[in-house]
Enzyme design. Structure first.
Site, PDB file in Angstrom:
ATOM      1  N   GLU A  88       0.832  -1.203   0.000  1.00 62.67           N
ATOM      2  CA  GLU A  88       0.000   0.000   0.000  1.00 62.67           C
ATOM      3  C   GLU A  88       0.873   1.262   0.000  1.00 62.67           C
ATOM      4  OE1 GLU A  88      -3.500   1.946   2.852  1.00 62.67           O
ATOM      5  OE2 GLU A  88      -2.038   0.554   3.706  1.00 62.67           O
ATOM      6  N   LYS A  94      -9.951   2.898  -1.861  1.00 60.72           N
ATOM      7  CA  LYS A  94     -10.115   2.298  -0.537  1.00 60.72           C
ATOM      8  C   LYS A  94     -11.350   2.860   0.173  1.00 60.72           C
ATOM      9  CE  LYS A  94      -7.353   1.637   3.694  1.00 60.72           C
ATOM     10  NZ  LYS A  94      -6.068   2.060   4.331  1.00 60.72           N
ATOM     11  N   CYS A 120      -5.483  -2.895   3.025  1.00 62.93           N
ATOM     12  CA  CYS A 120      -5.070  -2.730   4.420  1.00 62.93           C
ATOM     13  C   CYS A 120      -6.233  -2.736   5.434  1.00 62.93           C
ATOM     14  CB  CYS A 120      -4.230  -1.463   4.557  1.00 62.93           C
ATOM     15  SG  CYS A 120      -3.218  -1.402   6.066  1.00 62.93           S
TER      16      CYS A 120
END
Length: 265
Positions: free
Chosen positions: A40, A111, A146
């Site tokens: 990431e 995200k 994540c």
């Protein structure tokens, strides 16, 4: 098929252009792999908030250009981790990029779950809204990033959209490594998918990274795992295992909640 996770160090002292060049070289060296995954925000640093504005780029920016060329050179699918994307309206997003073997950008995911509570990513970036899966020549790839690991409803949405393998780039803190190792196994087991979780290593923004990038099979078994050093983790996976395991233990078929709206009383 062969998969590799490039667990790359993200250090504040290294110029972004140099890190981009160095990681691209590692990707070009993965000829023979079917899928490569990066961490990431490896260009700017997931915890280096002060760098995000200067390192933000469009979807077709320098990172995408370099990763497209590297994927094409290696002849591999490449999940290029995520970048700080600047939208045309100026909003920043933590955006994952997936390239095919010819270097074409086949999918991107903004995200959804932004870490930081009332600071950092939660306040400086916009959040995505779309569940994203991409058909590849080896199966359907689901995209998550994540902190998303803590939200099982997203992963259930990914399998409902056809995912057989889920790639998760991350910059997970070393202080919560036990959570990382538990959640990666749990998400693979409960969704009966292969899960490829690639975490950064090193230190940036004052946060030590956990490393321990891992490949987990649909039984929740760890097939390969890194330590804390910068390294490449490789595993051979049999995508036919997904359908075999789902048939042998049909827990997804037996779901009750989440399939249809609850009846009104």
């Amino acid at each position: 098929m062969r998969v590799s996770l490039i667990q790359s160090a993200v250090e504040a002292w290294e110029p972004t252009d140099e890190r981009r060049r160095r990681v691209a070289e590692k990707v070009r060296g993965r000829a023979g792999d079917d899928l490569v995954v990066l961490p990431e925000l490896w260009t700017a640093g997931a915890w280096a908030y002060d760098r995000w504005d200067q390192d933000a780029e469009p979807l077709d920016g320098p990172t995408a250009e370099a990763m497209s060329a590297a994927a094409r050179h290696a002849g591999t699918w490449l999940h290029a981790g995520s970048v700080v994307e600047r939208d045309t309206d100026g909003t920043l997003y933590n955006t994952a990029l997936l390239f095919d073997r010819s270097g074409e950008l086949r999918g991107h995911y903004r995200k959804m779950h932004r870490y930081g509570f009332d600071t950092g990513e939660a306040t400086l970036m916009g959040g995505g809204h779309a569940v994203v899966t991409v058909p590849a020549d080896f199966g359907v790839v689901g995209l998550a990033v994540c902190y998303d690991l803590r939200f099982p409803e997203l992963f259930r949405g990914l399998i409902d959209a056809g995912a057989e393998l889920i790639a998760v780039p991350a910059a997970w803190p070393a202080a919560r490594l036990s959570h990382w190792r538990l959640l990666t196994r749990t998400r693979a087991l409960e969704e009966q998918v292969f899960l490829l979780a690639c975490c950064a290593t090193g230190e940036h923004g004052g946060m030590e990274q956990g490393g321990h990038s891992t490949v987990v099979d649909p039984w929740g078994t760890v097939l390969a795992e890194a330590d804390r050093d910068e390294q490449v983790v490789t595993a051979d996976v049999d995508m036919a295992e997904v359908s075999r395991i789902r048939s042998a233990l049909p827990v997804l078929r037996d779901r009750v909640l989440g399939l249809e709206p609850a009846a009104r009383r």
